[in-house]
Write a protein that holds these residues in place. Structure first.
Motif, PDB file in Angstrom:
ATOM      1  N   VAL A 274     -65.139  20.950  55.120  1.00 20.02           N
ATOM      2  CA  VAL A 274     -64.318  20.934  56.329  1.00 20.02           C
ATOM      3  C   VAL A 274     -63.398  22.155  56.332  1.00 20.02           C
ATOM      4  O   VAL A 274     -62.720  22.423  55.339  1.00 20.02           O
ATOM      5  N   VAL A 275     -63.405  22.908  57.440  1.00 22.51           N
ATOM      6  CA  VAL A 275     -62.477  24.023  57.604  1.00 22.51           C
ATOM      7  C   VAL A 275     -61.236  23.471  58.298  1.00 22.51           C
ATOM      8  O   VAL A 275     -61.244  23.211  59.492  1.00 22.51           O
ATOM      9  N   MET A 276     -60.182  23.263  57.528  1.00 24.88           N
ATOM     10  CA  MET A 276     -58.973  22.560  57.990  1.00 24.88           C
ATOM     11  C   MET A 276     -57.978  23.558  58.572  1.00 24.88           C
ATOM     12  O   MET A 276     -57.028  23.993  57.907  1.00 24.88           O
ATOM     13  N   VAL A 277     -58.170  23.920  59.848  1.00 24.08           N
ATOM     14  CA  VAL A 277     -57.287  24.875  60.499  1.00 24.08           C
ATOM     15  C   VAL A 277     -55.860  24.335  60.614  1.00 24.08           C
ATOM     16  O   VAL A 277     -54.891  25.096  60.677  1.00 24.08           O
TER      17      VAL A 277
ATOM     18  N   ALA B 187     -50.174  23.832  59.857  1.00 25.86           N
ATOM     19  CA  ALA B 187     -49.323  23.015  60.744  1.00 25.86           C
ATOM     20  C   ALA B 187     -48.724  21.848  59.971  1.00 25.86           C
ATOM     21  O   ALA B 187     -47.555  21.483  60.168  1.00 25.86           O
ATOM     22  N   PHE B 188     -49.518  21.234  59.073  1.00 20.43           N
ATOM     23  CA  PHE B 188     -48.978  20.160  58.236  1.00 20.43           C
ATOM     24  C   PHE B 188     -47.927  20.705  57.263  1.00 20.43           C
ATOM     25  O   PHE B 188     -46.967  20.003  56.921  1.00 20.43           O
ATOM     26  N   LEU B 189     -48.118  21.953  56.783  1.00 21.21           N
ATOM     27  CA  LEU B 189     -47.098  22.567  55.926  1.00 21.21           C
ATOM     28  C   LEU B 189     -45.745  22.586  56.638  1.00 21.21           C
ATOM     29  O   LEU B 189     -44.702  22.219  56.060  1.00 21.21           O
TER      30      LEU B 189
ATOM     31  N   VAL C 285     -56.528  10.613  58.401  1.00 18.49           N
ATOM     32  CA  VAL C 285     -57.194  11.662  59.195  1.00 18.49           C
ATOM     33  C   VAL C 285     -58.660  11.768  58.802  1.00 18.49           C
ATOM     34  O   VAL C 285     -59.546  11.882  59.666  1.00 18.49           O
ATOM     35  N   GLN C 286     -58.937  11.697  57.488  1.00 19.73           N
ATOM     36  CA  GLN C 286     -60.325  11.819  57.048  1.00 19.73           C
ATOM     37  C   GLN C 286     -61.161  10.624  57.496  1.00 19.73           C
ATOM     38  O   GLN C 286     -62.268  10.793  58.017  1.00 19.73           O
ATOM     39  N   ARG C 287     -60.634   9.422  57.316  1.00 21.29           N
ATOM     40  CA  ARG C 287     -61.432   8.232  57.621  1.00 21.29           C
ATOM     41  C   ARG C 287     -61.569   7.992  59.126  1.00 21.29           C
ATOM     42  O   ARG C 287     -62.620   7.542  59.603  1.00 21.29           O
ATOM     43  N   LEU C 288     -60.520   8.279  59.891  1.00 20.00           N
ATOM     44  CA  LEU C 288     -60.533   7.957  61.323  1.00 20.00           C
ATOM     45  C   LEU C 288     -61.068   9.084  62.194  1.00 20.00           C
ATOM     46  O   LEU C 288     -61.565   8.819  63.301  1.00 20.00           O
ATOM     47  N   LEU C 289     -60.991  10.338  61.722  1.00 17.06           N
ATOM     48  CA  LEU C 289     -61.395  11.471  62.556  1.00 17.06           C
ATOM     49  C   LEU C 289     -62.523  12.295  61.926  1.00 17.06           C
ATOM     50  O   LEU C 289     -63.607  12.425  62.501  1.00 17.06           O
ATOM     51  N   ILE C 290     -62.278  12.843  60.743  1.00 15.74           N
ATOM     52  CA  ILE C 290     -63.253  13.761  60.132  1.00 15.74           C
ATOM     53  C   ILE C 290     -64.573  13.048  59.831  1.00 15.74           C
ATOM     54  O   ILE C 290     -65.660  13.591  60.085  1.00 15.74           O
ATOM     55  N   ALA C 291     -64.503  11.834  59.285  1.00 16.60           N
ATOM     56  CA  ALA C 291     -65.720  11.122  58.883  1.00 16.60           C
ATOM     57  C   ALA C 291     -66.611  10.761  60.065  1.00 16.60           C
ATOM     58  O   ALA C 291     -67.792  10.455  59.885  1.00 16.60           O
ATOM     59  N   ARG C 292     -66.066  10.811  61.271  1.00 15.64           N
ATOM     60  CA  ARG C 292     -66.843  10.456  62.454  1.00 15.64           C
ATOM     61  C   ARG C 292     -67.599  11.646  63.045  1.00 15.64           C
ATOM     62  O   ARG C 292     -68.365  11.481  64.002  1.00 15.64           O
TER      63      ARG C 292
ATOM     64  N   PHE D 184     -58.178  22.307  64.966  1.00 23.81           N
ATOM     65  CA  PHE D 184     -57.424  23.185  65.866  1.00 23.81           C
ATOM     66  C   PHE D 184     -56.616  22.327  66.853  1.00 23.81           C
ATOM     67  O   PHE D 184     -55.446  22.599  67.130  1.00 23.81           O
ATOM     68  N   GLY D 185     -57.261  21.284  67.373  1.00 26.04           N
ATOM     69  CA  GLY D 185     -56.557  20.361  68.271  1.00 26.04           C
ATOM     70  C   GLY D 185     -55.418  19.633  67.571  1.00 26.04           C
ATOM     71  O   GLY D 185     -54.347  19.432  68.162  1.00 26.04           O
ATOM     72  N   ILE D 186     -55.646  19.235  66.312  1.00 30.84           N
ATOM     73  CA  ILE D 186     -54.576  18.577  65.553  1.00 30.84           C
ATOM     74  C   ILE D 186     -53.394  19.523  65.363  1.00 30.84           C
ATOM     75  O   ILE D 186     -52.227  19.120  65.500  1.00 30.84           O
ATOM     76  N   ALA D 187     -53.685  20.817  65.084  1.00 29.00           N
ATOM     77  CA  ALA D 187     -52.616  21.805  64.889  1.00 29.00           C
ATOM     78  C   ALA D 187     -51.793  21.958  66.169  1.00 29.00           C
ATOM     79  O   ALA D 187     -50.556  22.013  66.129  1.00 29.00           O
ATOM     80  N   LEU D 188     -52.480  22.025  67.314  1.00 32.15           N
ATOM     81  CA  LEU D 188     -51.759  22.152  68.586  1.00 32.15           C
ATOM     82  C   LEU D 188     -50.910  20.914  68.863  1.00 32.15           C
ATOM     83  O   LEU D 188     -49.793  21.010  69.386  1.00 32.15           O
ATOM     84  N   THR D 189     -51.447  19.739  68.507  1.00 30.49           N
ATOM     85  CA  THR D 189     -50.695  18.494  68.716  1.00 30.49           C
ATOM     86  C   THR D 189     -49.428  18.465  67.872  1.00 30.49           C
ATOM     87  O   THR D 189     -48.336  18.112  68.359  1.00 30.49           O
TER      88      THR D 189
END
Length: 292
Positions: free
Chosen positions: A34-37, A41-43, A79-86, A101-106
Motif C-alpha cells: 500500500v502506498v500510504m500518501v 497527514a497523520f504525522l 483504516v486497514q480493516r474497514l478501508l484498505i482491505a476492501r 490521498f482522499g484520507i489526507a485531504l479529509t
C-alpha cells in the motif's frame, strides 16, 4: 571545515528523524503493498493532538504519547480493516494512492476546521538551547528528536525481530500465501502491521510539534521527501529506509551549509531519480528488504 562539521552533525540528527518518519511508510508497503500518501497527514494530526494536550493541560508534549500511540494503533487497524482491505487486489497499489490521498485531504480539512489555517507550535524551554562541541552547535530540539527516533526504531526492530507477532509479520511480508499455509492469520497480521505503522506517526508527530511550526497543509511538504527515502532505501525495507534517511539527511545538511536550502531539498529528488535509473528496487532493497 567547521562549516562542514556543522552540516554533517545536523545532517545526522535530521537523518535520524527522517528514519522515524519514513519507517511507517515502509511497513505499509512491506505488509500490504500500500502506498500510504496520508502518512504525513497523520504525522501532523499527531502534532496537533500534542499541541492540544500541551496548551489545554499544560503538559510536556511527550506526555501525550501514552494517549496518542495506542489511539493511532487502533486507528491504523480500523483504516486497514474497514478501508484498505476492501480494495481490489489487482489494483491495490493505484487504488490505495487514491484512497489515502482522499484520507489526507479529509484530515487536512478537519484540522483547518478545528484549528484554523494559522501556524501552531509547541515551545519548551529545554528545546530552545543548544549544545556546543568543538565549535559545532547542536540544537537541543534536534538532539531530542534524534534520540526519540533512535529509541523508537530500536523498540520497533525488537518487536519485529524478537516477538511472535514480528515473526508472523515478516513471514507475511516475505510470502503471504506461504504464511497462510503455515497457519498465520495474514489479514489480522496485516491490520496490526498497519496499526504499528500508524503508531510511529504518533511519535513522529510529537517530535515535529516540538521542532517546527505547522499548519493543516504542512504534510504536503513532507510526502515527497519521505517517498524519496523509502524508494532509495528499498520499498518494504525498514532498515533500508533508515540507512537512506541518514544518508539523505547528511547530504541535505552538507548542501544546506555549502550551497543553499533550495538545492538541499532538491537532493532528495536527485537521489530518487538516480535510484530509479540505476537500481529501481532501491540501494538497500533486495535480500535485505526481506530481512527488514
Amino acid at each position: 571545515m567547521s562549516l562542514l562539521l556543522q552540516g554533517l552533525a545536523l545532517g545526522v540528527l535530521t537523518g535520524g528523524l527522517y528514519a522515524l518518519l519514513a519507517s511507517g511508510l515502509s511497513l505499509y508497503f512491506g505488509v500490504m503493498r500500500v502506498v500510504m500518501v496520508a502518512h504525513p497527514a497523520f504525522l501532523f494530526l499527531g502534532a496537533y493532538l500534542t499541541y492540544t494536550v500541551h496548551t489545554v493541560f499544560g503538559l510536556d508534549p511527550f506526555l501525550a504519547l501514552p494517549v496518542t500511540v495506542p489511539l493511532f494503533f487502533v486507528l491504523g487497524v480500523a483504516v486497514q480493516r474497514l478501508l484498505i482491505a476492501r480494495l481490489a487486489p489487482e489494483n491495490l497499489a493505484m487504488m490505495s494512492v487514491l484512497l489515502t490521498f482522499g484520507i489526507a485531504l479529509t484530515i487536512e480539512g478537519l484540522l483547518g476546521t478545528f484549528y484554523t489555517g494559522s501556524y501552531k507550535s509547541v515551545s519548551m524551554d529545554y528545546a530552545t538551547r543548544s549544545l556546543t562541541i568543538a565549535g559545532v552547535h547542536l540544537p537541543y530540539d534536534k538532539i531530542i528528536a534524534f534520540w526519540v527516533a533512535a529509541i523508537t526504531l530500536i523498540v520497533l526492530f525488537a518487536v519485529l525481530v524478537k516477538s511472535r507477532f514480528g515473526q508472523s509479520l515478516r513471514a507475511t511480508i516475505q510470502h503471504r500465501e506461504a504464511a497462510r499455509l503455515v497457519g498465520i492469520h495474514t489479514e489480522r497480521v496485516a491490520g496490526y502491521g498497519f496499526g504499528v505503522g500508524l503508531a510511529t506517526a504518533a511519535v513522529g508527530g510529537t517530535v515535529l510539534a516540538l521542532i517546527t511550526p505547522f499548519f493543516p497543509a504542512s504534510h504536503w511538504v513532507w510526502i515527497g521527501k519521505l517517498m524519496a527515502i523509502i524508494v532509495v532505501g528499498g520499498l518494504g525495507s525498514v532498515i533500508g529506509a533508515a540507512l537512506a534517511a541518514v544518508l539523505l539527511g547528511v547530504v541535505e545538511g552538507l548542501v544546506l551549509v555549502t550551497v543553499d536550502a533550495t538545492w538541499a531539498t532538491m537532493m532528495f529528488y536527485v537521489f530518487l531519480f538516480l535510484t530509479l535509473l540505476a537500481r529501481p528496487q532501491g540501494f538497500f532493497g533486495g535480500r535485505l528488504a526481506h530481512r527488514f
